[in-house]
Design a protein around this motif. Sequence first.
Motif, PDB file in Angstrom:
ATOM      1  N   HIS A   1      62.242  62.724  14.036  1.00 53.36           N
ATOM      2  CA  HIS A   1      62.233  64.108  13.534  1.00 53.36           C
ATOM      3  C   HIS A   1      63.071  65.016  14.432  1.00 53.36           C
ATOM      4  N   VAL A   2      62.917  64.850  15.750  1.00 52.22           N
ATOM      5  CA  VAL A   2      63.669  65.698  16.688  1.00 52.22           C
ATOM      6  C   VAL A   2      65.163  65.417  16.544  1.00 52.22           C
ATOM      7  N   GLU A   3      65.485  64.100  16.408  1.00 56.83           N
ATOM      8  CA  GLU A   3      66.900  63.745  16.269  1.00 56.83           C
ATOM      9  C   GLU A   3      67.509  64.337  15.003  1.00 56.83           C
ATOM     10  N   SER A   4      66.768  64.272  13.890  1.00 58.20           N
ATOM     11  CA  SER A   4      67.344  64.843  12.656  1.00 58.20           C
ATOM     12  C   SER A   4      67.471  66.359  12.786  1.00 58.20           C
ATOM     13  N   TRP A   5      66.513  66.968  13.457  1.00 54.94           N
ATOM     14  CA  TRP A   5      66.614  68.434  13.654  1.00 54.94           C
ATOM     15  C   TRP A   5      67.883  68.766  14.426  1.00 54.94           C
TER      16      TRP A   5
ATOM     17  N   ILE B   1      62.418  69.162  23.683  1.00 50.23           N
ATOM     18  CA  ILE B   1      63.047  70.469  23.864  1.00 50.23           C
ATOM     19  C   ILE B   1      64.545  70.333  23.594  1.00 50.23           C
ATOM     20  N   THR B   2      65.092  71.264  22.827  1.00 52.55           N
ATOM     21  CA  THR B   2      66.530  71.267  22.595  1.00 52.55           C
ATOM     22  C   THR B   2      67.106  72.585  23.090  1.00 52.55           C
ATOM     23  N   VAL B   3      68.134  72.490  23.928  1.00 47.39           N
ATOM     24  CA  VAL B   3      68.787  73.695  24.432  1.00 47.39           C
ATOM     25  C   VAL B   3      70.160  73.829  23.792  1.00 47.39           C
ATOM     26  N   THR B   4      70.367  74.911  23.072  1.00 53.53           N
ATOM     27  CA  THR B   4      71.679  75.214  22.511  1.00 53.53           C
ATOM     28  C   THR B   4      71.928  76.672  22.887  1.00 53.53           C
ATOM     29  N   ASN B   5      72.479  76.860  24.088  1.00 56.08           N
ATOM     30  CA  ASN B   5      72.646  78.198  24.638  1.00 56.08           C
ATOM     31  C   ASN B   5      73.114  79.189  23.572  1.00 56.08           C
ATOM     32  N   PRO B   6      72.524  80.363  23.453  1.00 61.38           N
ATOM     33  CA  PRO B   6      71.458  80.906  24.304  1.00 61.38           C
ATOM     34  C   PRO B   6      70.041  80.569  23.807  1.00 61.38           C
ATOM     35  N   LEU B   7      69.946  79.637  22.856  1.00 62.42           N
ATOM     36  CA  LEU B   7      68.622  79.316  22.296  1.00 62.42           C
ATOM     37  C   LEU B   7      67.977  78.126  22.986  1.00 62.42           C
ATOM     38  N   VAL B   8      66.659  78.158  22.980  1.00 62.76           N
ATOM     39  CA  VAL B   8      65.915  76.966  23.382  1.00 62.76           C
ATOM     40  C   VAL B   8      64.826  76.758  22.326  1.00 62.76           C
ATOM     41  N   THR B   9      64.681  75.501  21.893  1.00 69.86           N
ATOM     42  CA  THR B   9      63.733  75.201  20.823  1.00 69.86           C
ATOM     43  C   THR B   9      62.716  74.163  21.286  1.00 69.86           C
ATOM     44  N   VAL B  10      61.460  74.461  21.016  1.00 73.36           N
ATOM     45  CA  VAL B  10      60.375  73.530  21.329  1.00 73.36           C
ATOM     46  C   VAL B  10      59.977  72.836  20.038  1.00 73.36           C
ATOM     47  N   HIS B  11      59.949  71.496  20.051  1.00 72.32           N
ATOM     48  CA  HIS B  11      59.534  70.732  18.870  1.00 72.32           C
ATOM     49  C   HIS B  11      58.133  70.186  19.136  1.00 72.32           C
ATOM     50  N   SER B  12      57.124  70.875  18.660  1.00 72.20           N
ATOM     51  CA  SER B  12      55.751  70.416  18.912  1.00 72.20           C
ATOM     52  C   SER B  12      55.372  69.334  17.911  1.00 72.20           C
TER      53      SER B  12
ATOM     54  N   THR C   1      50.388  61.689   8.476  1.00 74.90           N
ATOM     55  CA  THR C   1      51.783  62.133   8.365  1.00 74.90           C
ATOM     56  C   THR C   1      52.175  62.990   9.563  1.00 74.90           C
ATOM     57  N   LYS C   2      53.215  62.534  10.277  1.00 74.24           N
ATOM     58  CA  LYS C   2      53.645  63.266  11.464  1.00 74.24           C
ATOM     59  C   LYS C   2      54.777  64.218  11.114  1.00 74.24           C
ATOM     60  N   TYR C   3      54.739  65.371  11.712  1.00 76.00           N
ATOM     61  CA  TYR C   3      55.860  66.303  11.553  1.00 76.00           C
ATOM     62  C   TYR C   3      56.020  67.110  12.826  1.00 76.00           C
ATOM     63  N   ILE C   4      57.123  67.859  12.931  1.00 72.45           N
ATOM     64  CA  ILE C   4      57.307  68.692  14.119  1.00 72.45           C
ATOM     65  C   ILE C   4      57.365  70.158  13.717  1.00 72.45           C
ATOM     66  N   GLU C   5      56.827  70.991  14.609  1.00 69.18           N
ATOM     67  CA  GLU C   5      56.901  72.426  14.394  1.00 69.18           C
ATOM     68  C   GLU C   5      57.905  72.953  15.403  1.00 69.18           C
ATOM     69  N   ASN C   6      58.874  73.731  14.932  1.00 69.85           N
ATOM     70  CA  ASN C   6      59.959  74.173  15.813  1.00 69.85           C
ATOM     71  C   ASN C   6      59.852  75.655  16.133  1.00 69.85           C
ATOM     72  N   ASN C   7      59.844  75.975  17.418  1.00 70.52           N
ATOM     73  CA  ASN C   7      59.819  77.369  17.847  1.00 70.52           C
ATOM     74  C   ASN C   7      61.054  77.639  18.696  1.00 70.52           C
TER      75      ASN C   7
ATOM     76  N   CYS D   1      54.286  70.541  25.880  1.00 71.43           N
ATOM     77  CA  CYS D   1      54.723  71.535  24.886  1.00 71.43           C
ATOM     78  C   CYS D   1      53.946  72.852  24.947  1.00 71.43           C
ATOM     79  N   ASP D   2      52.628  72.766  25.089  1.00 73.55           N
ATOM     80  CA  ASP D   2      51.829  73.997  25.082  1.00 73.55           C
ATOM     81  C   ASP D   2      52.139  74.860  26.297  1.00 73.55           C
ATOM     82  N   HIS D   3      52.265  74.223  27.469  1.00 73.52           N
ATOM     83  CA  HIS D   3      52.625  74.966  28.678  1.00 73.52           C
ATOM     84  C   HIS D   3      54.030  75.553  28.542  1.00 73.52           C
ATOM     85  N   THR D   4      54.921  74.767  27.958  1.00 71.82           N
ATOM     86  CA  THR D   4      56.298  75.222  27.775  1.00 71.82           C
ATOM     87  C   THR D   4      56.340  76.450  26.863  1.00 71.82           C
TER      88      THR D   4
END
Length: 422
Positions: free
Chosen positions: A65-69, A109-120, A129-135, A398-401
């Motif tokens: 999921h993270v890779e496809s994101w 975690i994905t960093v694409t300056n200036p953004l950072v995304t957390v995939h929980s 069913t597994k999925y990721i939530e992106n913030n 993830c939660d601490h991040t």
Amino acid sequence: NRRLSVNNDQNRPQGIDKTRQAVEQLEAEREARRRAMQNRKKAREVAAQKNLEKGNPGDVDFIGHVESWRLTSPSPSPHSLSSALKICICVRKRPISSKEIKKKDHDSITVTNPLVTVHSAKLKVDGITKYIENNSFKFDHSFSEFEDTHELYKYTTWPLVEFILEGKGGRATAFAYGQTGSGKTYTMSGIQKMVATDIFTKLGEEEGRCKGSDTVVTVSFFELYGGRCQDLLNERCRLKILEDGKGEVVVQGLEEYQASNPSDFLTLVDAGNRNRTTHATEANDTSSRSHAICQILLRSSETGRLKGKLSLVDLAGSERGSDTKSHNRQRRTESSEINKSLLALKECIRALDSNGTAGKAHVPYRASKLTLVLKDCFTSALAKTTMIATVSPSSSSCDHTLNTLRYADRVKEKKVGEISSA
Ligand code: ADP
Ligand code: MG
């Protein structure tokens, strides 16, 4: 009854056909599902094998999921130098460690300056069913695990060094904020080394230009731990924090050592860091519960007047702030002390941000020892601050991040905010 059976008799051949067709269709569908499942299983096995070859034994579905994101994510923007920023908030992600990989944790975690995304990592209500939530969060700079400390220093701390070298009495501060193990000390010690060479190089250039600069460099290094203030360059001697009649805060008894070159400077800084980390080897790591403040002062050699001050602050682990359930009373008190200081810090930087000219808005620096000793950094008309929020890439953090990123996001008055999607 009779009519019914007659009807049934009449319909039988067609009915049998229909039933057979339906059964065949059901079987075909089942077979297709079986094949699809087998293919998926095979694909998962292949993916898992591929991940394993890449040294990545974590959950294959979440990794997928993270890779496809990432395939659809925007490419990172290059960093741009922003020396004019009074407050610079940035994030640094460290690489995943072999220990985390061994525990089958995965990079989320994905960093694409200036953004950072957390995939929980999340599970749907069906429980399978597994999925990721992106913030996603936006900062002044976001640094990925592929960028070294030099890169980070260039855009976040070098402007501070330049600022104090102007000799106008500027107060510059860099904070490393984040969970224990996220890379605060790693980042700060790298920065200390770069500051060492840059300050003396710059002063040397200046000396060459105007024959004999009158600037001396001094270093002090102390720690705040559970309400105590201790000198890291003087056998952890206990220090008192006093506010004098003129409203100036003084750390009474704090030693200041002169450094004439980078090597002097690093000897001092190393001694201070060692004094901290000898404690970290004990069963209960105190370095994660203390704030370490390394100050570099530029003084006039003739009058002793302060021409500039840079404070490099390695903060206590931010997870301590929420750790208030501990059974140990001392730990609980420490945690609430840390919580108080980190909240006060946020408010003080916000006050600095909301002030066009510092000194107007109320700065609640008395709310904690940490903000009290750094009073001039929040109230001086010539103040500049950088906050480096360090994050661990592992999914188990993830939660601490998210807490770290939300804190960093709220430090600035004028923020961009958080964007979520699933
Ligand atoms: P903290 O001070 O926040 O508790 P540390 O700085 O001690 O965390 O880092 C934890 C571990 O991660 C250390 O082993 C450190 O060497 C490693 N580390 C941290 N940041 C990086 C980085 N950017 N690149 C490589 N290793 C890192
Ligand atoms: Mg540390």
